[in-house]
Design a protein around this motif. Structure first.
Motif, PDB file in Angstrom:
ATOM      1  N   ALA A   1       0.840  -1.200   0.000  1.00  0.00           N
ATOM      2  CA  ALA A   1       0.000   0.000   0.000  1.00  0.00           C
ATOM      3  C   ALA A   1       0.871   1.246   0.000  1.00  0.00           C
ATOM      4  O   ALA A   1       2.035   1.219   0.428  1.00  0.00           O
ATOM      5  CB  ALA A   1      -0.926   0.011   1.214  1.00  0.00           C
ATOM      6  N   ASP A   2       0.301   2.323  -0.505  1.00  0.00           N
ATOM      7  CA  ASP A   2       0.957   3.635  -0.486  1.00  0.00           C
ATOM      8  C   ASP A   2       0.175   4.536   0.466  1.00  0.00           C
ATOM      9  O   ASP A   2      -1.056   4.639   0.370  1.00  0.00           O
ATOM     10  CB  ASP A   2       0.976   4.275  -1.878  1.00  0.00           C
ATOM     11  N   ILE A   3       0.896   5.194   1.364  1.00  0.00           N
ATOM     12  CA  ILE A   3       0.282   6.142   2.296  1.00  0.00           C
ATOM     13  C   ILE A   3       0.879   7.520   2.035  1.00  0.00           C
ATOM     14  O   ILE A   3       2.096   7.694   2.057  1.00  0.00           O
ATOM     15  CB  ILE A   3       0.504   5.724   3.761  1.00  0.00           C
ATOM     16  N   HIS A   4       0.015   8.462   1.757  1.00  0.00           N
ATOM     17  CA  HIS A   4       0.427   9.810   1.325  1.00  0.00           C
ATOM     18  C   HIS A   4      -0.102  10.839   2.320  1.00  0.00           C
ATOM     19  O   HIS A   4      -1.292  10.873   2.621  1.00  0.00           O
ATOM     20  CB  HIS A   4      -0.142  10.063  -0.081  1.00  0.00           C
ATOM     21  N   PHE A   5       0.798  11.663   2.834  1.00  0.00           N
ATOM     22  CA  PHE A   5       0.422  12.761   3.720  1.00  0.00           C
ATOM     23  C   PHE A   5       0.786  14.077   3.058  1.00  0.00           C
ATOM     24  O   PHE A   5       1.885  14.221   2.508  1.00  0.00           O
ATOM     25  CB  PHE A   5       1.175  12.682   5.059  1.00  0.00           C
TER      26      PHE A   5
ATOM     27  N   VAL B   1      -4.708   6.361   1.680  1.00  0.00           N
ATOM     28  CA  VAL B   1      -4.186   4.991   1.616  1.00  0.00           C
ATOM     29  C   VAL B   1      -4.677   4.393   0.310  1.00  0.00           C
ATOM     30  O   VAL B   1      -5.891   4.313   0.071  1.00  0.00           O
ATOM     31  CB  VAL B   1      -4.674   4.150   2.817  1.00  0.00           C
ATOM     32  N   SER B   2      -3.752   3.988  -0.552  1.00  0.00           N
ATOM     33  CA  SER B   2      -4.135   3.447  -1.853  1.00  0.00           C
ATOM     34  C   SER B   2      -3.415   2.124  -2.108  1.00  0.00           C
ATOM     35  O   SER B   2      -2.289   1.924  -1.652  1.00  0.00           O
ATOM     36  CB  SER B   2      -3.816   4.450  -2.971  1.00  0.00           C
ATOM     37  N   HIS B   3      -4.077   1.245  -2.853  1.00  0.00           N
ATOM     38  CA  HIS B   3      -3.481  -0.042  -3.197  1.00  0.00           C
ATOM     39  C   HIS B   3      -4.153  -0.552  -4.463  1.00  0.00           C
ATOM     40  O   HIS B   3      -5.295  -0.182  -4.775  1.00  0.00           O
ATOM     41  CB  HIS B   3      -3.635  -1.047  -2.057  1.00  0.00           C
TER      42      HIS B   3
ATOM     43  N   GLN C   1     -12.189   4.701  -6.800  1.00  0.00           N
ATOM     44  CA  GLN C   1     -11.547   3.632  -7.564  1.00  0.00           C
ATOM     45  C   GLN C   1     -11.262   4.159  -8.960  1.00  0.00           C
ATOM     46  O   GLN C   1     -12.173   4.637  -9.637  1.00  0.00           O
ATOM     47  CB  GLN C   1     -12.461   2.407  -7.656  1.00  0.00           C
ATOM     48  N   HIS C   2     -10.006   4.107  -9.368  1.00  0.00           N
ATOM     49  CA  HIS C   2      -9.636   4.628 -10.685  1.00  0.00           C
ATOM     50  C   HIS C   2      -8.397   3.899 -11.181  1.00  0.00           C
ATOM     51  O   HIS C   2      -7.404   3.773 -10.450  1.00  0.00           O
ATOM     52  CB  HIS C   2      -9.359   6.129 -10.593  1.00  0.00           C
ATOM     53  N   ASN C   3      -8.475   3.424 -12.412  1.00  0.00           N
ATOM     54  CA  ASN C   3      -7.338   2.707 -13.024  1.00  0.00           C
ATOM     55  C   ASN C   3      -6.851   1.563 -12.138  1.00  0.00           C
ATOM     56  O   ASN C   3      -5.644   1.371 -11.929  1.00  0.00           O
ATOM     57  CB  ASN C   3      -6.183   3.669 -13.318  1.00  0.00           C
ATOM     58  N   PHE C   4      -7.818   0.806 -11.579  1.00  0.00           N
ATOM     59  CA  PHE C   4      -7.528  -0.362 -10.742  1.00  0.00           C
ATOM     60  C   PHE C   4      -6.724   0.007  -9.498  1.00  0.00           C
ATOM     61  O   PHE C   4      -5.899  -0.788  -9.016  1.00  0.00           O
ATOM     62  CB  PHE C   4      -6.786  -1.439 -11.553  1.00  0.00           C
ATOM     63  N   ILE C   5      -6.962   1.193  -8.993  1.00  0.00           N
ATOM     64  CA  ILE C   5      -6.375   1.633  -7.728  1.00  0.00           C
ATOM     65  C   ILE C   5      -7.511   2.010  -6.786  1.00  0.00           C
ATOM     66  O   ILE C   5      -8.363   2.827  -7.126  1.00  0.00           O
ATOM     67  CB  ILE C   5      -5.432   2.842  -7.909  1.00  0.00           C
ATOM     68  N   PHE C   6      -7.524   1.378  -5.631  1.00  0.00           N
ATOM     69  CA  PHE C   6      -8.528   1.679  -4.604  1.00  0.00           C
ATOM     70  C   PHE C   6      -7.912   2.675  -3.631  1.00  0.00           C
ATOM     71  O   PHE C   6      -6.805   2.452  -3.120  1.00  0.00           O
ATOM     72  CB  PHE C   6      -8.935   0.401  -3.866  1.00  0.00           C
ATOM     73  N   LYS C   7      -8.614   3.767  -3.348  1.00  0.00           N
ATOM     74  CA  LYS C   7      -8.021   4.852  -2.569  1.00  0.00           C
ATOM     75  C   LYS C   7      -9.006   5.356  -1.523  1.00  0.00           C
ATOM     76  O   LYS C   7     -10.159   5.651  -1.826  1.00  0.00           O
ATOM     77  CB  LYS C   7      -7.615   6.001  -3.501  1.00  0.00           C
ATOM     78  N   VAL C   8      -8.522   5.445  -0.290  1.00  0.00           N
ATOM     79  CA  VAL C   8      -9.280   6.018   0.814  1.00  0.00           C
ATOM     80  C   VAL C   8      -8.577   7.309   1.226  1.00  0.00           C
ATOM     81  O   VAL C   8      -7.394   7.297   1.554  1.00  0.00           O
ATOM     82  CB  VAL C   8      -9.372   5.053   2.010  1.00  0.00           C
ATOM     83  N   THR C   9      -9.304   8.417   1.205  1.00  0.00           N
ATOM     84  CA  THR C   9      -8.713   9.725   1.502  1.00  0.00           C
ATOM     85  C   THR C   9      -9.454  10.390   2.639  1.00  0.00           C
ATOM     86  O   THR C   9     -10.689  10.441   2.649  1.00  0.00           O
ATOM     87  CB  THR C   9      -8.761  10.641   0.262  1.00  0.00           C
ATOM     88  N   GLY C  10      -8.701  10.906   3.592  1.00  0.00           N
ATOM     89  CA  GLY C  10      -9.260  11.662   4.703  1.00  0.00           C
ATOM     90  C   GLY C  10      -8.670  13.056   4.751  1.00  0.00           C
ATOM     91  O   GLY C  10      -7.507  13.260   4.401  1.00  0.00           O
TER      92      GLY C  10
END
Length: 375
Positions: free
Chosen positions: A302-306, A318-320, A352-361
């Protein structure tokens, strides 16, 4: 600067006055009026090239609609209300050229009719109105520049404040560490020696009462030693807070769950002083997102971006990758995550975009501590 709707009210009032002054209102006046207002409202949303053509067309439509009363002052006011609206979007040089264009255009009917005295007076009035328009434009530029300078100063102030807070935290931690070393090296060693000596004395004595007293003294010394060690451990503990504490906990979760996490930290986000409650919300949201990934996805990476938005909002994601688009059913975990973010005036988005699931807060920064412990 004058707002769009205030200019529109003035423009409509002058336009209605000009229509009343016409000897007759025919279909061409109505058609030209409709065309003018259509272009006037479309102006902000069109491309720069089309917008430039509208800038040129609007004065022409005004003069065409009111050609029979072109010398009436109300027509000049219509022209310069339009000039104010247009010059807001132009540089000073371009604004000067546009005002000269309007002035010349307004003088054409008088020049063609040979009324040169009228042309001269109209020219002077147009110059006066042009000066007022340019003054308003200069004031607008100055206000925008001052606003940018204020925003920059405010941003620098927040950055320096964070550095001061961080410096105070480091100084406090260094002082705590120094006190911990002193206690460990002096009190701790002496209590350890005392426990050993009491134990030796207890074995040497033959008197039962004395032996019991020495046992009690040794137990008291041992309890004191344990409390001293606990105090030293507390003093030595790092006061890691904010995102640093969150990242440490996520790293621990990564090791325990055998997953791989890539962190992306944008400039300034690590220095943002988060409250304990905010840190908890971030960690719980990331924890739930990673748990969902391990349950429902084929991947364990997973990728976690701040990142920090406008120095006022913290955003994490959090995206994967996913094999195929999944049907989103918001269960207890996601619902709880959303509620936690809403409690700190934040929001949660799932995409969900380009087979990437992303949760953003995302939530606004605040400094008040929550009651829950992080960990």
């Amino acid at each position: 600067m004058i707002s769009f709707w205030m200019l529109f009210i003035f423009l409509s009032a002058f336009w209605l006055t000009a229509v009343i002054n016409l000897t007759s209102v025919n279909d061409s006046v109505l058609l030209l009026s409709a065309a003018f207002y259509l272009l006037y409202f479309l102006m902000p949303i069109l491309s720069n090239t089309v917008r430039s053509l509208i800038y040129i067309s609007l004065p022409v439509l005004i003069m065409a609609a009111f050609s029979t009363i072109s010398s009436n002052p109300v027509v000049w006011f219509i022209l310069f209300v339009v000039a104010i609206e247009v010059t807001i979007r132009l540089s000073i040089r371009a604004s000067s050229i546009y005002l000269a264009y309007i002035t010349l255009l307004s003088l054409v009917p008088g020049a063609l009719s040979g009324e040169f005295n009228q042309v001269l007076s109209q020219f002077l009035i147009c110059v006066f109105l042009s000066v007022i328009t340019l003054t308003l434009r200069l004031f607008s530029i100055k206000r925008i520049r001052l606003q940018k300078e204020y925003d920059q100063i405010y941003s620098d102030h927040r950055h320096l404040k964070r550095q001061v807070v961080r410096g105070e935290q480091l100084a406090r931690q260094e002082e705590r560490s120094a006190v911990a070393r002193d206690i460990h090296d002096s009190v701790g060693h002496r209590l350890t020696a005392l426990v050993m000596q009491l134990e030796v004395a207890r074995y040497k004595t033959q008197d039962d009462n004395e032996k019991q007293q020495l046992t009690d003294f040794k137990d008291l010394a041992q309890r004191s030693l344990h409390e001293t060690r606990a105090a030293v451990s507390a003093l030595k503990s790092d006061e890691t807070a904010g995102l640093q504490a969150v990242i440490q906990l996520v790293r621990k979760l990564e090791s325990e769950s055998h997953i791989k996490i890539r962190f992306l930290l944008e400039s300034g986000v690590l220095n943002e002083p988060l409250s304990n409650k905010q840190s908890i919300v971030i960690y719980r949201a990331i924890q739930e997102s990673l748990t969902n990934m391990m349950r429902h996805s084929h991947t364990r990476e997973a990728d976690i971006h701040f990142k920090l938005l406008a120095d006022r909002y913290v955003q994490f994601s959090v995206s994967h990758p996913i094999k195929e688009k999944v049907e989103l059913v918001e269960g207890f975990g996601l619902s709880n995550m959303r509620n936690r973010l809403e409690e700190i005036d934040g929001k949660l988005t799932i995409s969900q975009h380009n087979f990437i699931f992303k949760v953003t807060g995302q939530f606004p920064v605040e400094t008040e501590d929550g009651n829950e412990e992080l960990g």
